[in-house]
Design a protein around this motif. Sequence first.
Motif, PDB file in Angstrom:
ATOM      1  N   GLU A 104       0.820  -1.211   0.000  1.00  0.00           N
ATOM      2  CA  GLU A 104       0.000   0.000   0.000  1.00  0.00           C
ATOM      3  C   GLU A 104       0.853   1.260   0.000  1.00  0.00           C
ATOM      4  O   GLU A 104       0.507   2.257  -0.639  1.00  0.00           O
ATOM      5  CB  GLU A 104      -0.947  -0.007   1.207  1.00  0.00           C
ATOM      6  N   ARG A 105       1.967   1.227   0.722  1.00  0.00           N
ATOM      7  CA  ARG A 105       2.860   2.390   0.704  1.00  0.00           C
ATOM      8  C   ARG A 105       3.485   2.575  -0.674  1.00  0.00           C
ATOM      9  O   ARG A 105       3.714   3.690  -1.114  1.00  0.00           O
ATOM     10  CB  ARG A 105       3.928   2.241   1.782  1.00  0.00           C
ATOM     11  N   VAL A 106       3.780   1.466  -1.344  1.00  0.00           N
ATOM     12  CA  VAL A 106       4.306   1.572  -2.709  1.00  0.00           C
ATOM     13  C   VAL A 106       3.258   2.197  -3.615  1.00  0.00           C
ATOM     14  O   VAL A 106       3.564   3.087  -4.427  1.00  0.00           O
ATOM     15  CB  VAL A 106       4.729   0.191  -3.238  1.00  0.00           C
ATOM     16  N   ARG A 107       2.010   1.758  -3.482  1.00  0.00           N
ATOM     17  CA  ARG A 107       0.934   2.333  -4.305  1.00  0.00           C
ATOM     18  C   ARG A 107       0.800   3.840  -4.065  1.00  0.00           C
ATOM     19  O   ARG A 107       0.669   4.623  -5.010  1.00  0.00           O
ATOM     20  CB  ARG A 107      -0.393   1.637  -3.988  1.00  0.00           C
ATOM     21  N   ALA A 108       0.835   4.244  -2.794  1.00  0.00           N
ATOM     22  CA  ALA A 108       0.704   5.670  -2.467  1.00  0.00           C
ATOM     23  C   ALA A 108       1.879   6.472  -3.036  1.00  0.00           C
ATOM     24  O   ALA A 108       1.703   7.584  -3.543  1.00  0.00           O
ATOM     25  CB  ALA A 108       0.614   5.835  -0.953  1.00  0.00           C
TER      26      ALA A 108
END
Length: 295
Positions: A104-108
Amino acid sequence: MVRPKPGRLRDAATYARALTAADAPREDARLVDFDVIFLRNNPSAGAAEGDPFNPALDFGRRLKQLGVLVVNDPDGLSRAGSKMYLAGFPVEIRPKTLVTRSVERVRAFLRELDGPAIIKPLAGFGGQNVFYVARGQSANLQQIVSTVRRAGYVIAQEYLPAVAKGDKRVLLLGGAPLRVGSTVAAYKRMRPKDDIRNNMHVGGSRKPTDFSDAEQRICDLLRPRLVADGLYFVGVDLAGDKILEINVFAPGGVANINALYDIDVGTAVIRDLERKVELRGVYREPIPPHVFMRA
């Protein structure tokens, strides 16, 4: 220790064959008796078994304590062995980067970046498990991150368009670009048509290159930290006005540079090391009693 048999050796290839011959003379040697020891070890030693201990670094520390000049400094290698080492340099010369294990942090990060990116392992080397992610790409992102994080933490990093035209490997000696005469020890690595990596072992090609004032400035900004950490002989990878990596365990590219410019990088390094050893000897001399002044 292996020595070639006595006799004239025409070139480096002949010397290498003489060293690896079955009947080459072999003898025991105490490494503490050497002036300089190069550490040329695998930075991921033990990682496959989940063991962070790297025996070569501990071995180098012991030699250093006994007065041997160890290249590169084992404590500096411990600090610089991770790609997070770049975080200690000015933001202006680094690509935008996230280190995480969270999808999720990569997506953000990718949404905020709003552009193409590279995803790779934090502890990787040699271009292994390096993925290109296009702007807005969501397909396979979960699988990409899951694959990369098997080796630990993940780096998500902005893709630099300049990389498409190749990156530059520059050798630094004592924190400064290594020069042989007027030639800077640097070359451009060009990617194969079907790969995003410029690494030579995946089919990349090599080309001579110039060395710009902007690239000199990057090296000038790197130098104080490299010198402080005892990272005497390293290879840096540059693209445009950014630094991609600092290769501290095995700089790489010496043979390519020698072939491209018909120079001898090895001799330049050895001569500089001889000078360092000579200077160390001077400073180790005891101060004669008559030098001290009485109050």
